[in-house]
Design an enzyme around this catalytic site. Sequence first.
Site, PDB file in Angstrom:
ATOM      1  N   ARG A  18       0.823  -1.215   0.000  1.00  0.00           N
ATOM      2  CA  ARG A  18       0.000   0.000   0.000  1.00  0.00           C
ATOM      3  C   ARG A  18       0.860   1.268   0.000  1.00  0.00           C
ATOM      4  NH1 ARG A  18      -3.102   0.028   4.967  1.00  0.00           N
ATOM      5  NH2 ARG A  18      -1.372  -1.232   5.676  1.00  0.00           N
ATOM      6  N   ASN A  36      -6.121  -2.476   2.366  1.00  0.00           N
ATOM      7  CA  ASN A  36      -6.195  -3.919   2.499  1.00  0.00           C
ATOM      8  C   ASN A  36      -7.649  -4.366   2.507  1.00  0.00           C
ATOM      9  OD1 ASN A  36      -3.417  -4.283   2.715  1.00  0.00           O
ATOM     10  ND2 ASN A  36      -3.429  -4.245   4.938  1.00  0.00           N
TER      11      ASN A  36
END
Length: 89
Positions: A18, A36
């Site tokens: 990320r 996520n």
Amino acid sequence: MSAARFVVSGKVQGVFFRASARDRAQALGLRGFARNLPDGRVEVLAAGDDAAIDELAAWLREGPPMARVDDLERMPARDDEAGEGFVTG
């Protein structure tokens, strides 16, 4: 301006995916987010220039060094879903 939603499968959580996606998207001038998903995948929404989104898509197929990308899904998204800047969640 356009937008795309990506869902990345593989070893993509716990490997700075990320944060790396955020850094790449910011460098490309994109807005959106990387987060996520409960099933172990990562969702990325990117809005901005078409060529920049395509470049991010190419990067998402590889990910950061510790990641292993098994699959990348790309779907259309609405520009207004992206918000301001590029964030992780």
